[in-house]
Structure formats: C-alpha cells, structure tokens
Design an enzyme around this catalytic site. Structure first.
Site, PDB file in Angstrom:
ATOM      1  N   LYS A  46       2.232  -3.695   7.500  1.00 37.06           N
ATOM      2  CA  LYS A  46       2.287  -4.051   5.640  1.00 37.06           C
ATOM      3  C   LYS A  46       3.735  -3.661   5.502  1.00 37.06           C
ATOM      4  O   LYS A  46       4.121  -4.522   4.500  1.00 37.06           O
ATOM      5  CB  LYS A  46       1.393  -2.902   4.786  1.00 37.06           C
ATOM      6  CG  LYS A  46      -0.096  -3.272   5.148  1.00 37.06           C
ATOM      7  CD  LYS A  46      -0.564  -4.721   4.398  1.00 37.06           C
ATOM      8  CE  LYS A  46      -0.276  -4.816   2.999  1.00 37.06           C
ATOM      9  NZ  LYS A  46      -0.731  -6.121   2.471  1.00 37.06           N
ATOM     10  N   TYR A  60      -1.658  -0.364  11.103  1.00 34.55           N
ATOM     11  CA  TYR A  60      -1.779  -0.971   9.724  1.00 34.55           C
ATOM     12  C   TYR A  60      -0.639  -0.816   8.775  1.00 34.55           C
ATOM     13  O   TYR A  60      -0.109  -1.933   8.364  1.00 34.55           O
ATOM     14  CB  TYR A  60      -3.182  -0.824   9.057  1.00 34.55           C
ATOM     15  CG  TYR A  60      -3.120  -0.987   7.607  1.00 34.55           C
ATOM     16  CD1 TYR A  60      -3.402  -2.295   7.388  1.00 34.55           C
ATOM     17  CD2 TYR A  60      -3.161   0.100   6.684  1.00 34.55           C
ATOM     18  CE1 TYR A  60      -3.682  -2.395   5.918  1.00 34.55           C
ATOM     19  CE2 TYR A  60      -3.314  -0.381   5.168  1.00 34.55           C
ATOM     20  CZ  TYR A  60      -3.235  -1.593   4.695  1.00 34.55           C
ATOM     21  OH  TYR A  60      -3.390  -1.962   3.425  1.00 34.55           O
ATOM     22  N   THR A  94       0.795  -1.348   0.031  1.00 39.63           N
ATOM     23  CA  THR A  94       0.077   0.102  -0.042  1.00 39.63           C
ATOM     24  C   THR A  94       0.802   1.318  -0.028  1.00 39.63           C
ATOM     25  O   THR A  94       1.957   1.224   0.617  1.00 39.63           O
ATOM     26  CB  THR A  94      -0.948   0.148   1.218  1.00 39.63           C
ATOM     27  OG1 THR A  94      -1.641   1.112   1.294  1.00 39.63           O
ATOM     28  CG2 THR A  94      -0.063  -0.167   2.397  1.00 39.63           C
ATOM     29  N   ASP A  95       0.284   2.084  -0.511  1.00 42.44           N
ATOM     30  CA  ASP A  95       0.620   3.657  -0.467  1.00 42.44           C
ATOM     31  C   ASP A  95       1.103   4.015   1.017  1.00 42.44           C
ATOM     32  O   ASP A  95       2.046   5.079   1.094  1.00 42.44           O
ATOM     33  CB  ASP A  95       0.070   4.400  -1.253  1.00 42.44           C
ATOM     34  CG  ASP A  95      -1.456   4.875  -0.951  1.00 42.44           C
ATOM     35  OD1 ASP A  95      -1.789   4.377   0.066  1.00 42.44           O
ATOM     36  OD2 ASP A  95      -2.103   5.793  -1.441  1.00 42.44           O
ATOM     37  N   GLU A  96       0.406   3.438   2.011  1.00 37.94           N
ATOM     38  CA  GLU A  96       0.371   4.114   3.480  1.00 37.94           C
ATOM     39  C   GLU A  96       1.783   3.885   3.837  1.00 37.94           C
ATOM     40  O   GLU A  96       2.215   4.267   4.693  1.00 37.94           O
ATOM     41  CB  GLU A  96      -0.544   3.406   4.188  1.00 37.94           C
ATOM     42  CG  GLU A  96      -1.846   3.560   3.621  1.00 37.94           C
ATOM     43  CD  GLU A  96      -3.052   3.359   4.676  1.00 37.94           C
ATOM     44  OE1 GLU A  96      -2.901   3.453   5.762  1.00 37.94           O
ATOM     45  OE2 GLU A  96      -4.260   3.588   4.095  1.00 37.94           O
TER      46      GLU A  96
HETATM   47  P1  NAD Z   1     -10.431  -7.130   2.421  1.00 38.30           P
HETATM   48  O1  NAD Z   1     -10.168  -6.466   3.767  1.00 38.30           O
HETATM   49  O2  NAD Z   1     -11.387  -6.734   1.712  1.00 38.30           O
HETATM   50  O3  NAD Z   1     -10.004  -8.426   2.258  1.00 38.30           O
HETATM   51  C1  NAD Z   1      -8.774  -9.306   2.798  1.00 38.30           C
HETATM   52  C2  NAD Z   1      -8.966 -10.787   2.661  1.00 38.30           C
HETATM   53  O4  NAD Z   1      -7.982 -11.323   3.322  1.00 38.30           O
HETATM   54  C3  NAD Z   1     -10.459 -11.339   3.280  1.00 38.30           C
HETATM   55  O5  NAD Z   1     -10.891 -12.051   2.221  1.00 38.30           O
HETATM   56  C4  NAD Z   1      -9.750 -12.111   4.545  1.00 38.30           C
HETATM   57  O6  NAD Z   1     -10.896 -13.088   4.856  1.00 38.30           O
HETATM   58  C5  NAD Z   1      -8.528 -12.660   4.032  1.00 38.30           C
HETATM   59  N1  NAD Z   1      -7.569 -12.827   5.419  1.00 38.30           N
HETATM   60  C6  NAD Z   1      -7.360 -12.216   6.337  1.00 38.30           C
HETATM   61  N2  NAD Z   1      -6.529 -12.806   7.057  1.00 38.30           N
HETATM   62  C7  NAD Z   1      -6.208 -14.085   6.452  1.00 38.30           C
HETATM   63  C8  NAD Z   1      -5.235 -15.037   6.811  1.00 38.30           C
HETATM   64  N3  NAD Z   1      -4.490 -15.217   8.055  1.00 38.30           N
HETATM   65  N4  NAD Z   1      -5.159 -15.957   5.905  1.00 38.30           N
HETATM   66  C9  NAD Z   1      -6.004 -16.150   4.726  1.00 38.30           C
HETATM   67  N5  NAD Z   1      -6.757 -15.146   4.269  1.00 38.30           N
HETATM   68  C10 NAD Z   1      -6.991 -14.233   5.307  1.00 38.30           C
HETATM   69  O7  NAD Z   1      -8.757  -6.488   1.610  1.00 38.30           O
HETATM   70  P2  NAD Z   1      -8.589  -5.653   0.351  1.00 38.30           P
HETATM   71  O8  NAD Z   1      -8.868  -4.226   0.583  1.00 38.30           O
HETATM   72  O9  NAD Z   1      -9.240  -6.453  -0.514  1.00 38.30           O
HETATM   73  O10 NAD Z   1      -6.966  -5.341   0.258  1.00 38.30           O
HETATM   74  C11 NAD Z   1      -6.390  -6.840  -0.358  1.00 38.30           C
HETATM   75  C12 NAD Z   1      -4.925  -6.266  -0.174  1.00 38.30           C
HETATM   76  O11 NAD Z   1      -4.368  -5.157  -0.962  1.00 38.30           O
HETATM   77  C13 NAD Z   1      -4.407  -6.123   1.216  1.00 38.30           C
HETATM   78  O12 NAD Z   1      -2.998  -6.955   1.319  1.00 38.30           O
HETATM   79  C14 NAD Z   1      -4.370  -4.556   1.321  1.00 38.30           C
HETATM   80  O13 NAD Z   1      -3.247  -4.488   2.313  1.00 38.30           O
HETATM   81  C15 NAD Z   1      -3.863  -4.182  -0.079  1.00 38.30           C
HETATM   82  N6  NAD Z   1      -4.297  -2.828  -0.524  1.00 38.30           N
HETATM   83  C16 NAD Z   1      -5.679  -2.494  -0.294  1.00 38.30           C
HETATM   84  C17 NAD Z   1      -6.014  -1.084  -0.746  1.00 38.30           C
HETATM   85  C18 NAD Z   1      -7.489  -0.632  -0.513  1.00 38.30           C
HETATM   86  O14 NAD Z   1      -7.524   0.383  -0.825  1.00 38.30           O
HETATM   87  N7  NAD Z   1      -8.273  -1.487  -0.372  1.00 38.30           N
HETATM   88  C19 NAD Z   1      -5.165  -0.272  -1.260  1.00 38.30           C
HETATM   89  C20 NAD Z   1      -3.576  -0.671  -1.511  1.00 38.30           C
HETATM   90  C21 NAD Z   1      -3.067  -2.172  -0.824  1.00 38.30           C
HETATM   91  P1  TYD Z   2     -10.357   4.481   4.517  1.00 40.80           P
HETATM   92  O1  TYD Z   2     -11.266   4.074   3.362  1.00 40.80           O
HETATM   93  O2  TYD Z   2     -10.395   3.939   5.914  1.00 40.80           O
HETATM   94  O3  TYD Z   2      -8.924   4.406   3.676  1.00 40.80           O
HETATM   95  P2  TYD Z   2      -7.364   4.586   4.196  1.00 40.80           P
HETATM   96  O4  TYD Z   2      -7.377   5.173   5.502  1.00 40.80           O
HETATM   97  O5  TYD Z   2      -6.819   3.290   3.982  1.00 40.80           O
HETATM   98  O6  TYD Z   2      -6.867   5.606   3.094  1.00 40.80           O
HETATM   99  O7  TYD Z   2     -10.447   6.135   4.759  1.00 40.80           O
HETATM  100  C1  TYD Z   2     -10.050   7.041   3.635  1.00 40.80           C
HETATM  101  C2  TYD Z   2     -10.247   8.385   4.079  1.00 40.80           C
HETATM  102  O8  TYD Z   2     -11.707   8.691   4.675  1.00 40.80           O
HETATM  103  C3  TYD Z   2      -9.447   8.597   5.219  1.00 40.80           C
HETATM  104  O9  TYD Z   2      -8.831   9.936   5.015  1.00 40.80           O
HETATM  105  C4  TYD Z   2     -10.265   8.424   6.535  1.00 40.80           C
HETATM  106  C5  TYD Z   2     -11.711   9.292   5.805  1.00 40.80           C
HETATM  107  N1  TYD Z   2     -12.804   8.621   6.396  1.00 40.80           N
HETATM  108  C6  TYD Z   2     -13.666   9.391   7.219  1.00 40.80           C
HETATM  109  O10 TYD Z   2     -13.804  10.532   7.029  1.00 40.80           O
HETATM  110  N2  TYD Z   2     -14.683   8.521   7.784  1.00 40.80           N
HETATM  111  C7  TYD Z   2     -15.022   7.470   7.626  1.00 40.80           C
HETATM  112  O11 TYD Z   2     -15.913   6.681   8.494  1.00 40.80           O
HETATM  113  C8  TYD Z   2     -13.736   6.577   7.242  1.00 40.80           C
HETATM  114  C9  TYD Z   2     -13.891   5.038   7.421  1.00 40.80           C
HETATM  115  C10 TYD Z   2     -12.871   7.134   6.774  1.00 40.80           C
END
Ligand code: NAD
Ligand code: TYD
Length: 339
Positions: free
Chosen positions: A153, A149, A125-127
C-alpha cells in the site's frame, strides 16, 4: 452528472461508497470496476440505483479495460486492493504487489493521458506508519510499513505522489484506520468474530496480541471523509482519517461476546500474527479542519454492525461455506495444531 470511476466497488468500503454516493447525490453517476476476487461480491451492491451505476468486471492492471472505464470520468477513487494482512503473510504476497502497486501504476498512467480528471483519490491505510507505542502519527511523519500488505500500500501511495510531482496529476491520498460495518468479508476480525459468535464457534484471538490496539471507524463515516477529500482535498496531499476510538483487541472481543449474548468460553487463543503491529494511531486534525468528524460512536457502530450480521445471514453464510473454509483451516486450525 458527475461521473466517478470507483475501482474495487464490489468490496467492503467500495460498495458502501457506491451506495452512499448514489443516495447522497442525485447528480452522481458511478462506473464501478472490480475484478471480483474472493473479496469482491455483487451481493454487496444489491438494491442500489442501477440507473446511475455501471458495473464492469475487470482488473485495474488491464490497460484496455481501465482506459475504457475512465472515459468521461471527473474523478477516480481507487479502493481496488488485496487487503488482508494475514493472507499477505501466510499465502504469499504476489497478488498484493500486482494489484496494490502495478494496478495503481496502471490507473495513474492512464489517468495521465486523460485531461479532464479533477482528482484521483488513492485509498490507503494507517498501517503505512507502522506500529507506534505512543502518540499519534501526523501526515508528515515518516512511513514505516512492516508487513507485505502495508509495504504494498505504501508503494502505491509513493507512486501516486511520484505522478503528482512528475506530471502534476491531481492525486490525493487517504489513510484510513480500521473500518467496520455491514458487508465486510468475514476474514477481518470484527465480521469473523461476530459471525463465529452467532454460530457458537470459537473466536480465534491472537495470543500475545490481545492488548494490541486498533482505532475503529464506522464505514459510512469513512465514506463521508473520502467524499470530502475527493472534492476538497489538495492534490499532492495526504489525509489521515481516524475516529479516535482506540480499543484493545480483548475489549473488542468482549464487546462482540456481550452483544451476541455469548460468554468468554468462546475465546480461543491461537498463535499470534508474525510481526503483529502493536498499535496504530493517527492524528486527524487535517481532515477535521475541512469539516469532517465521525458521526457514529464506537458503541453505536458496533451495535448496528452486530445487528446487521444477525439479520443478514443470507449474506455471510454462503461466503463462509465457500473458499473461506479452506482459508480458515489453514490459517487457524493447521497453525494451532502445529504449535
Ligand atoms: P475488500 O478486500 O473488501 O475489497 C477489495 C475489492 O477490490 C474487492 O471487491 C476485489 O474484488 C477488488 N479487487 C482486488 N483486486 C482487484 C484488481 N486487480 N482489479 C479490480 N478490482 C480488484 O477491501 P476493503 O476493506 O473494502 O478496502 C478497500 C480499500 O481501503 C483498500 O485499498 C484498503 O487497502 C483500504 N483500507 C481498508 C481498511 C479496512 O479496515 N478495511 C482501512 C484502511 C484502508
Ligand atoms: P484485522 O481485522 O486483520 O485488521 P488489521 O490487521 O488490518 O488491523 O485485525 C485487527 C486486529 O485483530 C489485529 O490486531 C489482529 C487481530 N486479530 C485476531 O486477534 N484474530 C483474528 O482472527 C484476526 C483476523 C485478527
């Protein structure tokens, strides 16, 4: 047939990756290993081609399960993770450390024993760059994760690089920006705000963080980038994946209200996230040089997404009735009452 182990393939991006890969390639077979935590959901996989997909209910920390799942695989793409910043802050981060660090270590260790793996892709992630007021991070910039978090990562990434340097394991790392689209668990801001608006419920905007900026990438574009990196990414390298659609949270909120036909009276100011990162921004020249570009604009992506949540209440209504209620009460109602 190319065989790919996808971990976390019942989550948001993982399930989109599984669906897309099965549609894009007729010679791909997916082994999908997922623990089905609160965020994993087999409904996300409805309608996919079951002939070329095996689901295994299991944990990436479990040696036996991972070793078996990895048999004969050409690639591993790890999506499995605890992913919500607020949960890592408010509810303890032990699960984050376990899955995002120990689980990644387990995958890498077992991967090291198998000789035929072409690539292990760790989705990150960019985080990990932390907040930046100006400019955009390039892959060689120092990391500065600032919440449990992003620290977990980042540690997973570093472990991946350690296996590359120490054992020549072909590990690549992707750093994606904020991703959105169908089937996203409604704790993240976009699905939460869209579904709350559709239910005429308040949109809990973090007060003081309303001008914070995130870069928004449509989920299918994120999957395309991961596929490209899986095939063409260089082992030991990191690739930023960013759309360049940077928006303030208040703009995102107003867009959701506009597309759901609601007005600003639905905005509810709630206490800010502790240590709320102000802005994430990445330079994505490196992956663009490989030929990737986002195909879905912010305007098109958000319209498609709102439409999907409007048409798929069956998917999100039951989620919002389950453990989610308790989470919502603690995260928003109790915290707001205390201030
Ligand atoms: P999500 O929370 O929707 O899904 C996570 C999945 O992982 C779930 O299906 C969960 O059951 C499974 N899981 C959790 N722990 C596990 C374990 N110990 N063994 C097997 N499975 C397990 O997440 P997402 O938003 O789809 O993110 C997927 C990946 O992308 C993550 O690694 C996250 O850090 C990364 N990511 C997400 C975003 C975003 O904006 N959503 C952005 C950048 C990177
Ligand atoms: P989020 O979807 O949790 O993603 P991330 O923290 O990984 O970027 O949040 C996106 C942005 O929205 C973040 O700046 C926090 C803000 N936010 C709110 O203002 N209210 C909310 O209820 C949530 C979940 C996030």
């Amino acid at each position: 047939m190319e065989k790919i182990l996808v971990t976390g393939g019942a989550g948001f991006i993982g399930s989109a990756f599984v669906r897309n890969m099965l549609n894009w390639y007729k010679d791909v077979y997916i082994v999908n290993l997922d623990k089905l935590t609160y965020a994993g959901n087999l409904d996300n996989l409805k309608g996919i081609d079951e002939e070329r997909h095996t689901f295994i209910h299991g944990d990436i920390c479990d040696y036996e399960v991972v070793a078996k799942a990895l048999e004969g695989c050409d690639y591993v793409v790890n999506f499995a993770a605890e992913t919500h910043v607020d949960r890592s802050l408010m509810r303890g981060a032990v699960d984050f450390l376990r899955t995002n660090i120990e689980g990644v270590y387990q995958l890498l260790s077992i991967g090291k024993e198998k000789k035929n793996i072409k690539k292990i892709v760790l989705i990150s992630t960019d985080e990990v760059y932390g907040s930046r007021d100006e400019g955009s991070a390039v892959e060689t910039d120092p990391v500065n994760p600032r919440n449990p978090y992003s620290v977990s990562k980042c540690a997973g990434e570093l472990m991946g690089l350690a296996f590359y340097y120490s054992f020549h394991l072909p590990v690549v790392i992707t750093r994606g920006c904020n991703t959105y689209g169908p089937y996203q668990y409604p704790e993240k801001v976009l699905p939460l705000f869209i579904t709350n608006a559709l239910e005429n419920k308040p949109l809990p905007l973090y007060k003081g963080g309303e001008h914070n900026i995130r870069d928004w990438l449509y989920v299918d574009d994120h999957c395309k980038a991961i596929d490209l990196i899986m095939r063409e990414g260089e082992p030991g390298h990191i690739y930023n994946i960013s759309a360049g659609f940077e928006k303030q949270n208040i703009e995102v909120t107003k867009k959701v209200l506009e597309l759901t036909g609601k007005d600003e009276s639905l905005i509810q100011w709630v206490p800010d996230r502790p240590g709320h990162d102000k802005r994430y921004s990445m330079n994505s020249d490196k992956i663009r040089k490989l030929g990737w570009n986002p195909l879905v604009s912010w305007e098109e992506g958000i319209e498609r997404t709102v439409k999907w949540y409007k048409e798929n209440e069956w998917w999100w209504k039951k989620i919002k009735e389950g453990e989610f209620r308790e989470y919502y009460r603690k995260q928003y109602i109790d915290r707001t009452e205390k201030t």
